[in-house]
Write an enzyme that holds these catalytic residues in place. Sequence first.
Site, mmCIF file in Angstrom:
data_model
loop_
_atom_site.group_PDB
_atom_site.id
_atom_site.type_symbol
_atom_site.label_atom_id
_atom_site.label_comp_id
_atom_site.label_asym_id
_atom_site.label_seq_id
_atom_site.Cartn_x
_atom_site.Cartn_y
_atom_site.Cartn_z
ATOM 1 N N HIS A 175 0.805 -1.215 0.000
ATOM 2 C CA HIS A 175 0.000 0.000 0.000
ATOM 3 C C HIS A 175 0.840 1.267 0.000
ATOM 4 O O HIS A 175 0.330 2.353 -0.261
ATOM 5 C CB HIS A 175 -0.983 0.000 1.185
ATOM 6 C CG HIS A 175 -0.380 0.275 2.517
ATOM 7 N ND1 HIS A 175 -0.040 -0.711 3.411
ATOM 8 C CD2 HIS A 175 -0.061 1.438 3.122
ATOM 9 C CE1 HIS A 175 0.444 -0.172 4.504
ATOM 10 N NE2 HIS A 175 0.456 1.137 4.358
ATOM 11 N N ASP A 209 0.002 -7.528 1.476
ATOM 12 C CA ASP A 209 0.454 -6.144 1.637
ATOM 13 C C ASP A 209 1.973 -6.048 1.604
ATOM 14 O O ASP A 209 2.582 -5.278 2.338
ATOM 15 C CB ASP A 209 -0.097 -5.543 2.933
ATOM 16 C CG ASP A 209 0.042 -4.017 2.957
ATOM 17 O OD1 ASP A 209 0.188 -3.428 1.881
ATOM 18 O OD2 ASP A 209 0.024 -3.437 4.059
ATOM 19 N N ASN A 287 5.358 4.961 8.868
ATOM 20 C CA ASN A 287 6.134 3.814 9.313
ATOM 21 C C ASN A 287 5.884 2.575 8.462
ATOM 22 O O ASN A 287 6.652 1.604 8.520
ATOM 23 C CB ASN A 287 5.823 3.457 10.768
ATOM 24 C CG ASN A 287 6.651 4.239 11.768
ATOM 25 O OD1 ASN A 287 6.175 5.188 12.369
ATOM 26 N ND2 ASN A 287 7.903 3.836 11.942
ATOM 27 N N SER A 288 4.818 2.580 7.673
ATOM 28 C CA SER A 288 4.503 1.410 6.844
ATOM 29 C C SER A 288 5.697 1.011 5.991
ATOM 30 O O SER A 288 6.287 1.835 5.299
ATOM 31 C CB SER A 288 3.339 1.731 5.903
ATOM 32 O OG SER A 288 2.132 1.786 6.581
ATOM 33 N N ALA A 305 0.705 -1.703 10.381
ATOM 34 C CA ALA A 305 -0.618 -1.327 10.882
ATOM 35 C C ALA A 305 -0.599 -0.945 12.344
ATOM 36 O O ALA A 305 0.284 -1.346 13.100
ATOM 37 C CB ALA A 305 -1.587 -2.487 10.677
#
Length: 444
Positions: A175, A209, A287-288, A305
């Site tokens: 994402h 993801d 931070n993803s 998440a």
Amino acid sequence: MSKNNEHFDTNIFGPRTNSASGNGYEYVFSSGIPKQSQNHEKKPKKNGSHAAIFILILILCVTLSFISGIGGVLYARSLFEAESENNESDSPSDDSIYHDNPASIIDKNDNGTPAHGSAGEDVFTVSQVVQKVQDSVVELDVTFSVETFYGTQATSGSGSGVLISADGYILTCHHVIANENATTKSISVTLNSGAVFEAALVGYDARTDLAVIKIEPKEGQTFTFAEHGKSARLLVGEHVVAIGNPLGTLGGTVTNGIISATERNIKVADGTEMTLLQTNAAVNSGNSGGGLFNLDGQLIGIVNAKYAAEGVEGLAFAIPIDLAYEVELDLIQYGYIRGIADHGLEVWEVNSENLYSNYYRYNIKTIGVYVVTSAFNSNLQYKDRIVSVNGTSVATETELNKIVNTMKVGDVLTIVYEREGESFTTELTLGEYVPDYMKSQDAS
């Protein structure tokens, strides 16, 4: 496995209250990519964009929002158009972004079974871990283009990534680098040293993801990269360190905490479950894709998440590195995950919210799933309504995908469909799902 399942909203852009769970938590998109458009209605065109049927993207960092979606997905596979004047090197070429033996370039520690967690008994201090791994964590800045009523518009987002090989492969979240409502135009990578590179998309797996991109080293250059640990050896209470790019402006930020749970089941709205690491290390937007490390400096998770709600703190999640390792091997070698079943259908879901407009425009009178295009079965035609699959009634895209997700390439679907008030039955043999970016590459 934990039995404490939560039910999460499938809207990827927040804030959005999850009324299904009744907990009032709000979930917002976590990588810093803003919402591209409002709820513009999609028309059931014959030649619409190809459906990416297995895009059930788990959890987007800062909140648990899961991207599920098969309609209207197009991700550009080109070696991105934009190029910064500060780039240290050109984007990798097509010949350099795949590797025949990816396991040989990824450092993975499988030795022993320590009794004191994944890091063993003799561990580093947090500052020593940071010194060891900080150069492997990078900042990502992504530009997108989106088609709107007013024409093509540009937008951008930020996230994090982790270098996993000396020659520039980077593991991140899907994402962060792809957007369901937009086309990825460029991915800029900033190293801890401040050097900036343009990256090429190697591949992604939206269901988990996860994504891999690559930067090109200059002649004789190698990159500092992270050693993979073994997330299966993690113990609840084991200390961990998170490094990432919160808010898209604070690259290299270090937080620490413990493993709060090793197998936290997260259930999304369509019933799909994913098992994640839970930690109380502070995680924020941006931070993803960043790294979660044990106190031996080994990469044991990819942050993706957290809960975002008033009064809720210390609930962050990461994709276990054992899962990520299996995904990245396929992505680096083939560009996509092999063996995922594909029904080859582009479909349009008519529901109570859009029934009136579909009746007015297309004379569609019944809620359900309608065929737009069919790649593997010529009997199914435009505007046929799928009534059932393998004896199970189907009224939504989610219900269709849930059936296919349990099957393998080569399995046969028995589909009952309706056309102009008459009922028909046909069989459809599942093919292998190949992302649009790989189809574009093959065509060229």
